[in-house]
Design a protein around this motif. Structure first.
Motif, PDB file in Angstrom:
ATOM      1  N   ASN A  10      37.249  35.726  32.372  1.00  0.00           N
ATOM      2  CA  ASN A  10      35.784  35.679  32.400  1.00  0.00           C
ATOM      3  C   ASN A  10      35.267  36.547  31.262  1.00  0.00           C
ATOM      4  O   ASN A  10      35.381  37.776  31.325  1.00  0.00           O
ATOM      5  CB  ASN A  10      35.290  36.205  33.758  1.00  0.00           C
ATOM      6  CG  ASN A  10      33.784  36.376  33.798  1.00  0.00           C
ATOM      7  OD1 ASN A  10      33.066  35.805  32.976  1.00  0.00           O
ATOM      8  ND2 ASN A  10      33.300  37.164  34.748  1.00  0.00           N
ATOM      9  N   LYS A  12      32.237  37.007  30.379  1.00  0.00           N
ATOM     10  CA  LYS A  12      30.885  37.537  30.640  1.00  0.00           C
ATOM     11  C   LYS A  12      29.993  37.285  29.416  1.00  0.00           C
ATOM     12  O   LYS A  12      30.184  36.283  28.734  1.00  0.00           O
ATOM     13  CB  LYS A  12      30.957  39.028  30.999  1.00  0.00           C
ATOM     14  CG  LYS A  12      32.021  39.313  32.050  1.00  0.00           C
ATOM     15  CD  LYS A  12      31.898  40.682  32.612  1.00  0.00           C
ATOM     16  CE  LYS A  12      33.124  41.018  33.422  1.00  0.00           C
ATOM     17  NZ  LYS A  12      32.855  41.971  34.489  1.00  0.00           N
ATOM     18  N   HIS A  94      29.660  35.285  41.315  1.00  0.00           N
ATOM     19  CA  HIS A  94      30.217  36.527  40.754  1.00  0.00           C
ATOM     20  C   HIS A  94      29.311  37.689  41.166  1.00  0.00           C
ATOM     21  O   HIS A  94      28.088  37.527  41.276  1.00  0.00           O
ATOM     22  CB  HIS A  94      30.289  36.414  39.223  1.00  0.00           C
ATOM     23  CG  HIS A  94      31.069  37.528  38.597  1.00  0.00           C
ATOM     24  ND1 HIS A  94      30.537  38.783  38.405  1.00  0.00           N
ATOM     25  CD2 HIS A  94      32.349  37.580  38.156  1.00  0.00           C
ATOM     26  CE1 HIS A  94      31.468  39.558  37.851  1.00  0.00           C
ATOM     27  NE2 HIS A  94      32.579  38.855  37.692  1.00  0.00           N
ATOM     28  N   GLU A 163      37.034  39.793  44.742  1.00  0.00           N
ATOM     29  CA  GLU A 163      36.749  40.795  43.719  1.00  0.00           C
ATOM     30  C   GLU A 163      35.943  41.933  44.333  1.00  0.00           C
ATOM     31  O   GLU A 163      34.711  41.813  44.475  1.00  0.00           O
ATOM     32  CB  GLU A 163      35.917  40.170  42.596  1.00  0.00           C
ATOM     33  CG  GLU A 163      36.598  39.037  41.879  1.00  0.00           C
ATOM     34  CD  GLU A 163      36.102  38.931  40.434  1.00  0.00           C
ATOM     35  OE1 GLU A 163      36.940  39.026  39.535  1.00  0.00           O
ATOM     36  OE2 GLU A 163      34.896  38.789  40.219  1.00  0.00           O
ATOM     37  N   ALA A 167      35.520  47.477  41.916  1.00  0.00           N
ATOM     38  CA  ALA A 167      36.686  47.392  41.019  1.00  0.00           C
ATOM     39  C   ALA A 167      36.377  46.614  39.745  1.00  0.00           C
ATOM     40  O   ALA A 167      37.199  46.579  38.829  1.00  0.00           O
ATOM     41  CB  ALA A 167      37.850  46.738  41.759  1.00  0.00           C
ATOM     42  N   ILE A 168      35.205  46.013  39.671  1.00  0.00           N
ATOM     43  CA  ILE A 168      34.898  45.148  38.517  1.00  0.00           C
ATOM     44  C   ILE A 168      34.401  45.990  37.347  1.00  0.00           C
ATOM     45  O   ILE A 168      33.377  46.669  37.436  1.00  0.00           O
ATOM     46  CB  ILE A 168      33.846  44.079  38.898  1.00  0.00           C
ATOM     47  CG1 ILE A 168      34.413  43.182  40.000  1.00  0.00           C
ATOM     48  CG2 ILE A 168      33.456  43.263  37.677  1.00  0.00           C
ATOM     49  CD1 ILE A 168      33.463  42.115  40.485  1.00  0.00           C
ATOM     50  N   GLY A 169      35.181  45.977  36.283  1.00  0.00           N
ATOM     51  CA  GLY A 169      34.799  46.671  35.057  1.00  0.00           C
ATOM     52  C   GLY A 169      34.818  48.180  35.165  1.00  0.00           C
ATOM     53  O   GLY A 169      34.247  48.874  34.320  1.00  0.00           O
ATOM     54  N   GLY A 204      39.388  42.394  39.520  1.00  0.00           N
ATOM     55  CA  GLY A 204      38.891  43.777  39.537  1.00  0.00           C
ATOM     56  C   GLY A 204      39.854  44.647  38.771  1.00  0.00           C
ATOM     57  O   GLY A 204      40.860  45.087  39.304  1.00  0.00           O
ATOM     58  N   SER A 205      39.537  44.827  37.451  1.00  0.00           N
ATOM     59  CA  SER A 205      40.342  45.700  36.583  1.00  0.00           C
ATOM     60  C   SER A 205      41.815  45.301  36.527  1.00  0.00           C
ATOM     61  O   SER A 205      42.693  46.167  36.512  1.00  0.00           O
ATOM     62  CB  SER A 205      40.162  47.160  36.999  1.00  0.00           C
ATOM     63  OG  SER A 205      38.801  47.544  36.865  1.00  0.00           O
ATOM     64  N   LEU A 224      41.485  36.838  38.422  1.00  0.00           N
ATOM     65  CA  LEU A 224      40.271  36.616  37.631  1.00  0.00           C
ATOM     66  C   LEU A 224      40.107  37.888  36.797  1.00  0.00           C
ATOM     67  O   LEU A 224      39.944  38.980  37.346  1.00  0.00           O
ATOM     68  CB  LEU A 224      39.064  36.367  38.550  1.00  0.00           C
ATOM     69  CG  LEU A 224      37.717  36.111  37.864  1.00  0.00           C
ATOM     70  CD1 LEU A 224      37.798  35.045  36.787  1.00  0.00           C
ATOM     71  CD2 LEU A 224      36.662  35.702  38.894  1.00  0.00           C
ATOM     72  N   GLY A 226      38.355  40.047  33.728  1.00  0.00           N
ATOM     73  CA  GLY A 226      37.181  40.218  32.880  1.00  0.00           C
ATOM     74  C   GLY A 226      37.571  40.823  31.544  1.00  0.00           C
ATOM     75  O   GLY A 226      38.087  40.144  30.651  1.00  0.00           O
ATOM     76  N   GLY A 227      37.369  42.130  31.414  1.00  0.00           N
ATOM     77  CA  GLY A 227      37.576  42.839  30.146  1.00  0.00           C
ATOM     78  C   GLY A 227      38.880  42.498  29.431  1.00  0.00           C
ATOM     79  O   GLY A 227      38.880  42.245  28.215  1.00  0.00           O
TER      80      GLY A 227
HETATM   81  C1  PEP Z   1      35.336  39.993  36.404  1.00  0.00           C
HETATM   82  O1  PEP Z   1      34.547  39.899  35.476  1.00  0.00           O
HETATM   83  O2  PEP Z   1      35.354  39.122  37.282  1.00  0.00           O
HETATM   84  C2  PEP Z   1      36.263  41.136  36.438  1.00  0.00           C
HETATM   85  C3  PEP Z   1      37.127  41.217  37.412  1.00  0.00           C
HETATM   86  O3  PEP Z   1      36.130  42.059  35.434  1.00  0.00           O
HETATM   87  P1  PEP Z   1      37.214  43.218  35.039  1.00  0.00           P
HETATM   88  O4  PEP Z   1      38.572  42.552  34.974  1.00  0.00           O
HETATM   89  O5  PEP Z   1      36.751  43.711  33.719  1.00  0.00           O
HETATM   90  O6  PEP Z   1      37.179  44.239  36.120  1.00  0.00           O
END
Ligand code: PEP
Length: 243
Positions: A10, A12, A94, A163, A167-169, A204-205, A224, A226-227
């Protein structure tokens, strides 16, 4: 029951034309098609360009969609439009939409239904806040979200992403044991068809350094990301960790 793993990225609100070299980099790093399904969800502006640069074994998806297929909805993107640009999946619910844009379970459910009607596979996100986890409500909250966000008749055609919001970002992540327990609870609560068949991703990270801990677990059908998906090398390394 063997469920095929899915590693989803993702992006973003990151990425412009200059970042499309990612597609060739990832393809080069992966070589042949991996055993897992791969998905990248770039910003909508890059979707057609990204879709045409990736091999068939890397699918593309939207990060959100409208709850309708067409109409007077300025600024919204129909899931039919995403499909028209090559998308095969779309993320719905999300936490950045639920919390940043006030999307309720009912809205997420309507978007998920629209995505299905457009022929896309929705990746429906659910997750508790830190306060909810600390007060022991995590499972209740997540199951309530899941049951209210997944349209009943369509339950067998969606993917769930667990998620935890905290834990997200943030660099913090659920322990693989806690994630597994939540995935099991989601499967057990599945009301339409067989919960054993539902693919449930953890998000989540997730990073190259912890991916194998999650992806080696029986209950965890993918990630899933993100970063760490913005960097082709990191994303490829997470894909490799899925086996
Ligand atoms: C996300 O955007 O769904 C996500 C889990 O981000 P990150 O991996 O950066 O925590």
């Amino acid at each position: 029951m063997t469920r095929r793993k899915l590693i989803a990225g993702n992006w973003k609100m990151h990425g412009r034309r200059a970042d499309l070299a990612w597609a060739a980099n990832l393809t080069g790093l992966l070589g042949a098609a991996p055993r897992s399904d791969i998905l990248v969800c770039p910003p909508a502006t890059l979707l057609p360009l990204m879709s045409e640069r990736l091999p068939d074994f890397v699918a593309t998806g939207g990060q959100d969609c409208a709850a309708e297929l067409e109409g007077a909805h300025t600024g919204d993107i129909s899931p039919l439009m995403l499909a028209d640009m090559g998308a095969r999946y779309v993320i719905t619910g999300h936490s950045e939409r639920r919390h940043g844009h006030g999307e309720s379970d009912a809205v997420v459910r309507a978007k998920t239904m629209a995505a299905l009607n457009a022929g896309l596979t929705p990746v429906v996100c659910v997750g508790e806040t830190l306060d909810q986890r600390r007060s022991g409500e995590a499972e209740t909250v997540v199951l309530r979200q899941m049951l209210a966000s997944v349209p009943e008749a369509a339950a067998g055609r969606v993917i769930i992403a667990y998620e935890p919001v905290w834990a997200i970002g943030t660099g913090m992540h659920a322990s693989p044991e806690d994630a597994e327990a939540m995935h099991r609870a989601i499967r057990n609560a599945w009301r339409d068809g067989d919960g054993e068949q539902v693919r449930i991703l953890y998000g989540g990270s997730v990073k190259p350094s912890n991916a194998a801990d999650f992806l080696s677990r029986q209950e965890i059908d993918g990630a899933l990301v993100g970063g760490a998906s913005l960097d082709a090398e990191s994303f490829a390394s997470i894909i490799r960790a899925a086996g």
